[in-house]
Design a protein around this motif. Sequence first.
Motif, PDB file in Angstrom:
ATOM      1  N   MET A  97       0.807  -1.118   0.077  1.00 16.75           N
ATOM      2  CA  MET A  97       0.172   0.033  -0.074  1.00 16.75           C
ATOM      3  C   MET A  97       1.039   1.269   0.003  1.00 16.75           C
ATOM      4  N   ALA A  98       2.072   1.258   0.683  1.00 15.93           N
ATOM      5  CA  ALA A  98       2.863   2.354   0.893  1.00 15.93           C
ATOM      6  C   ALA A  98       3.503   2.616  -0.526  1.00 15.93           C
ATOM      7  N   VAL A  99       4.122   1.345  -1.128  1.00 19.00           N
ATOM      8  CA  VAL A  99       4.548   1.789  -2.525  1.00 19.00           C
ATOM      9  C   VAL A  99       3.700   2.252  -3.508  1.00 19.00           C
ATOM     10  N   ARG A 100       2.394   1.764  -3.233  1.00 17.69           N
ATOM     11  CA  ARG A 100       1.587   2.082  -4.573  1.00 17.69           C
ATOM     12  C   ARG A 100       1.150   3.657  -4.384  1.00 17.69           C
ATOM     13  N   TRP A 101       0.870   4.099  -2.937  1.00 16.99           N
ATOM     14  CA  TRP A 101       0.771   5.485  -2.808  1.00 16.99           C
ATOM     15  C   TRP A 101       1.825   6.410  -3.226  1.00 16.99           C
ATOM     16  N   VAL A 102       3.118   6.062  -2.958  1.00 16.70           N
ATOM     17  CA  VAL A 102       4.131   6.964  -3.376  1.00 16.70           C
ATOM     18  C   VAL A 102       4.152   6.894  -4.917  1.00 16.70           C
ATOM     19  N   ARG A 103       4.054   5.732  -5.560  1.00 10.29           N
ATOM     20  CA  ARG A 103       4.106   5.830  -7.069  1.00 10.29           C
ATOM     21  C   ARG A 103       2.919   6.568  -7.815  1.00 10.29           C
ATOM     22  N   CYS A 104       2.042   7.040  -6.851  1.00 13.32           N
ATOM     23  CA  CYS A 104       0.826   7.990  -7.511  1.00 13.32           C
ATOM     24  C   CYS A 104       0.923   9.399  -7.162  1.00 13.32           C
ATOM     25  N   GLN A 161      14.109   4.922  -6.906  1.00  8.76           N
ATOM     26  CA  GLN A 161      14.531   3.715  -6.086  1.00  8.76           C
ATOM     27  C   GLN A 161      15.253   3.930  -4.852  1.00  8.76           C
ATOM     28  N   LEU A 162      16.068   5.087  -5.027  1.00  6.08           N
ATOM     29  CA  LEU A 162      16.905   5.420  -3.778  1.00  6.08           C
ATOM     30  C   LEU A 162      16.060   5.891  -2.760  1.00  6.08           C
ATOM     31  N   LEU A 163      14.955   6.913  -3.121  1.00  6.68           N
ATOM     32  CA  LEU A 163      14.104   7.327  -2.098  1.00  6.68           C
ATOM     33  C   LEU A 163      13.246   6.206  -1.291  1.00  6.68           C
ATOM     34  N   LEU A 164      12.924   5.085  -2.086  1.00 14.42           N
ATOM     35  CA  LEU A 164      12.109   4.033  -1.538  1.00 14.42           C
ATOM     36  C   LEU A 164      13.147   3.014  -0.663  1.00 14.42           C
ATOM     37  N   GLN A 165      14.132   3.079  -1.098  1.00 12.88           N
ATOM     38  CA  GLN A 165      15.123   2.370  -0.231  1.00 12.88           C
ATOM     39  C   GLN A 165      15.324   2.783   1.026  1.00 12.88           C
ATOM     40  N   GLU A 166      15.690   4.244   1.064  1.00 14.76           N
ATOM     41  CA  GLU A 166      15.891   4.908   2.252  1.00 14.76           C
ATOM     42  C   GLU A 166      14.532   5.017   3.435  1.00 14.76           C
ATOM     43  N   SER A 167      13.343   4.853   2.718  1.00 13.90           N
ATOM     44  CA  SER A 167      12.267   5.338   3.407  1.00 13.90           C
ATOM     45  C   SER A 167      11.192   4.109   3.851  1.00 13.90           C
ATOM     46  N   TRP A 168      11.786   3.064   3.027  1.00 10.93           N
ATOM     47  CA  TRP A 168      10.798   2.216   3.224  1.00 10.93           C
ATOM     48  C   TRP A 168      10.278   1.371   4.488  1.00 10.93           C
ATOM     49  N   LYS A 169      11.151   1.426   5.675  1.00 10.03           N
ATOM     50  CA  LYS A 169      10.684   0.841   6.775  1.00 10.03           C
ATOM     51  C   LYS A 169       9.981   1.910   7.487  1.00 10.03           C
ATOM     52  N   GLU A 170      10.187   3.194   7.370  1.00  3.71           N
ATOM     53  CA  GLU A 170       9.200   4.158   8.153  1.00  3.71           C
ATOM     54  C   GLU A 170       8.092   4.403   7.280  1.00  3.71           C
ATOM     55  N   LEU A 171       7.930   4.121   6.184  1.00  2.99           N
ATOM     56  CA  LEU A 171       6.724   4.293   5.368  1.00  2.99           C
ATOM     57  C   LEU A 171       5.838   3.101   5.919  1.00  2.99           C
ATOM     58  N   PHE A 172       6.279   1.870   6.028  1.00  5.33           N
ATOM     59  CA  PHE A 172       5.722   0.630   6.338  1.00  5.33           C
ATOM     60  C   PHE A 172       5.188   0.904   7.728  1.00  5.33           C
ATOM     61  N   LEU A 173       5.961   1.340   8.612  1.00  8.34           N
ATOM     62  CA  LEU A 173       5.597   1.617   9.876  1.00  8.34           C
ATOM     63  C   LEU A 173       4.412   2.464  10.251  1.00  8.34           C
ATOM     64  N   LEU A 174       4.407   3.420   9.306  1.00  5.79           N
ATOM     65  CA  LEU A 174       3.433   4.537   9.301  1.00  5.79           C
ATOM     66  C   LEU A 174       2.216   4.090   8.723  1.00  5.79           C
ATOM     67  N   ASN A 175       2.211   3.306   7.470  1.00  8.13           N
ATOM     68  CA  ASN A 175       1.156   2.556   7.100  1.00  8.13           C
ATOM     69  C   ASN A 175       0.445   1.503   7.978  1.00  8.13           C
ATOM     70  N   CYS A 202       0.868  13.832   4.739  1.00  6.19           N
ATOM     71  CA  CYS A 202       1.695  14.886   4.905  1.00  6.19           C
ATOM     72  C   CYS A 202       3.047  14.212   5.500  1.00  6.19           C
ATOM     73  N   MET A 203       2.770  13.336   6.402  1.00  2.00           N
ATOM     74  CA  MET A 203       3.748  12.452   7.279  1.00  2.00           C
ATOM     75  C   MET A 203       4.603  11.684   6.109  1.00  2.00           C
ATOM     76  N   LYS A 204       3.954  11.081   5.469  1.00  2.00           N
ATOM     77  CA  LYS A 204       4.454  10.061   4.538  1.00  2.00           C
ATOM     78  C   LYS A 204       5.361  10.853   3.461  1.00  2.00           C
ATOM     79  N   ALA A 205       4.775  12.053   3.196  1.00  2.00           N
ATOM     80  CA  ALA A 205       5.620  12.739   1.921  1.00  2.00           C
ATOM     81  C   ALA A 205       6.974  13.382   2.712  1.00  2.00           C
ATOM     82  N   VAL A 206       6.733  13.633   4.042  1.00  2.00           N
ATOM     83  CA  VAL A 206       8.179  14.254   4.789  1.00  2.00           C
ATOM     84  C   VAL A 206       9.046  12.901   4.832  1.00  2.00           C
ATOM     85  N   ILE A 207       8.470  11.972   5.407  1.00  2.00           N
ATOM     86  CA  ILE A 207       9.303  10.874   5.178  1.00  2.00           C
ATOM     87  C   ILE A 207      10.104  10.358   3.970  1.00  2.00           C
ATOM     88  N   LEU A 208       9.395  10.155   2.840  1.00  2.00           N
ATOM     89  CA  LEU A 208       9.605   9.749   1.705  1.00  2.00           C
ATOM     90  C   LEU A 208      10.683  10.887   1.171  1.00  2.00           C
TER      91      LEU A 208
END
Length: 101
Positions: free
Chosen positions: A1-8, A21-35, A90-96
């Motif tokens: 869900m988090a990756v789908r949201w990011v790609r939109c 790819q770099l942004l997703l690699q750096e932020s996936w843990k935090e995005l996953f936890l937030l989701n 907004c939190m997700k965008a800041v994390i990403l």
Amino acid sequence: MAVRWVRCLVPFQTLSKTDQQLLLQESWKELFLLNFAQWSVPWDLGTLFDSPQVRERLPDDATTNLEMKTIQEILCRFRQLSPDSSEVGCMKAVILFSPGN
């Protein structure tokens, strides 16, 4: 869900594939936890992690126990804040877009 949201996200789509790819690699843990916090039922993870079926699959060390406690605290704080979907976005965008947090 988090990756789908990011790609939109239009700003994300304008980046090169390498930067995406770099942004997703750096932020996936935090995005996953937030989701997880956004969509999860208010669980007591302590009870879940104390079950024998889960315990036998987890390493039994102080780091794992500390990580589980930290996740539980984060989920509790998130529920206390009770952000709406716009605030979570907004939190997700800041994390990403803030790699290396």
